[in-house]
Design an enzyme around this catalytic site. Structure first.
Site, mmCIF file in Angstrom:
data_model
loop_
_atom_site.group_PDB
_atom_site.id
_atom_site.type_symbol
_atom_site.label_atom_id
_atom_site.label_comp_id
_atom_site.label_asym_id
_atom_site.label_seq_id
_atom_site.Cartn_x
_atom_site.Cartn_y
_atom_site.Cartn_z
ATOM 1 N N CYS A 7 17.607 20.687 4.753
ATOM 2 C CA CYS A 7 16.824 21.560 5.653
ATOM 3 C C CYS A 7 16.865 22.993 5.144
ATOM 4 O O CYS A 7 15.863 23.719 5.224
ATOM 5 C CB CYS A 7 17.365 21.493 7.076
ATOM 6 N N ASP A 30 17.943 16.716 -8.797
ATOM 7 C CA ASP A 30 19.283 16.545 -8.233
ATOM 8 C C ASP A 30 20.249 17.507 -8.942
ATOM 9 O O ASP A 30 20.202 17.666 -10.163
ATOM 10 C CB ASP A 30 19.745 15.088 -8.437
ATOM 11 N N HIS A 46 13.743 16.724 9.446
ATOM 12 C CA HIS A 46 15.119 16.230 9.387
ATOM 13 C C HIS A 46 15.189 14.844 10.024
ATOM 14 O O HIS A 46 15.233 14.700 11.245
ATOM 15 C CB HIS A 46 16.087 17.182 10.089
ATOM 16 N N HIS A 108 16.298 10.915 1.886
ATOM 17 C CA HIS A 108 15.808 11.261 0.553
ATOM 18 C C HIS A 108 15.711 10.011 -0.299
ATOM 19 O O HIS A 108 16.502 9.081 -0.147
ATOM 20 C CB HIS A 108 16.709 12.304 -0.130
#
Ligand code: 5GP
Ligand code: ZN
Length: 122
Positions: A7, A30, A46, A108
């Site tokens: 977030c 990443d 979220h 994700h």
């Protein structure tokens, strides 16, 4: 969501190496890559885990899945057909919950690819 790293990335409060942004999704490299290509496709909203998704999230999940091969292609690990043989490729992975190895509780999709021998690490 307070104290959620993804977030905070969505809000621009902490940096990330973004490779895609639209109204619903972002994708970034990443921070601790497991392979030559390792990106995360992340909804701005979220949603803690895949297990929290409902049919209302079907379009969002489909958009995430369809973005994976597009980004893989742009990052050089897409599947190509050469002389009738397929080359390249990548893994797509949702870790879900503690036993699924999830560390960040904001949904994700991992896109992991590149030349071997990284295969099988995740
Ligand atoms: P999980 O284990 O939850 O499926 O994966 C979380 C991933 O997020 C890990 O691969 C980890 O390296 C990555 N990650 C954690 N914190 C950050 C961060 O601040 N920035 C980026 N770009 N990746 C992160
Ligand atoms: Zn979050």
């Amino acid at each position: 969501m307070d104290n959620c790293i993804f977030c905070k990335i969505a809000a621009g409060q902490i940096p990330a190496k973004l490779i895609h942004e639209d109204d619903e999704l972002m994708a970034f490299h990443d921070i601790n890559p497991a392979a030559p290509v390792h990106v995360l496709i992340v909804p701005r909203a979220h949603i803690p885990t895949l297990s929290d998704c409902t049919p209302a999230h079907a379009a969002l999940l489909s958009k995430m899945m369809l973005l994976a091969p597009k980004l893989a292609g742009e990052l050089g690990c897409g599947v190509e057909v050469r002389g009738g043989e397929r080359t390249g490729g990548f893994k797509t992975l949702f870790n879900t919950g503690p036993d699924g190895g999830q560390e960040v509780y904001h949904l994700h999709l991992h896109v992991i690819g590149g030349p071997k021998p990284w295969r099988g690490q995740r």
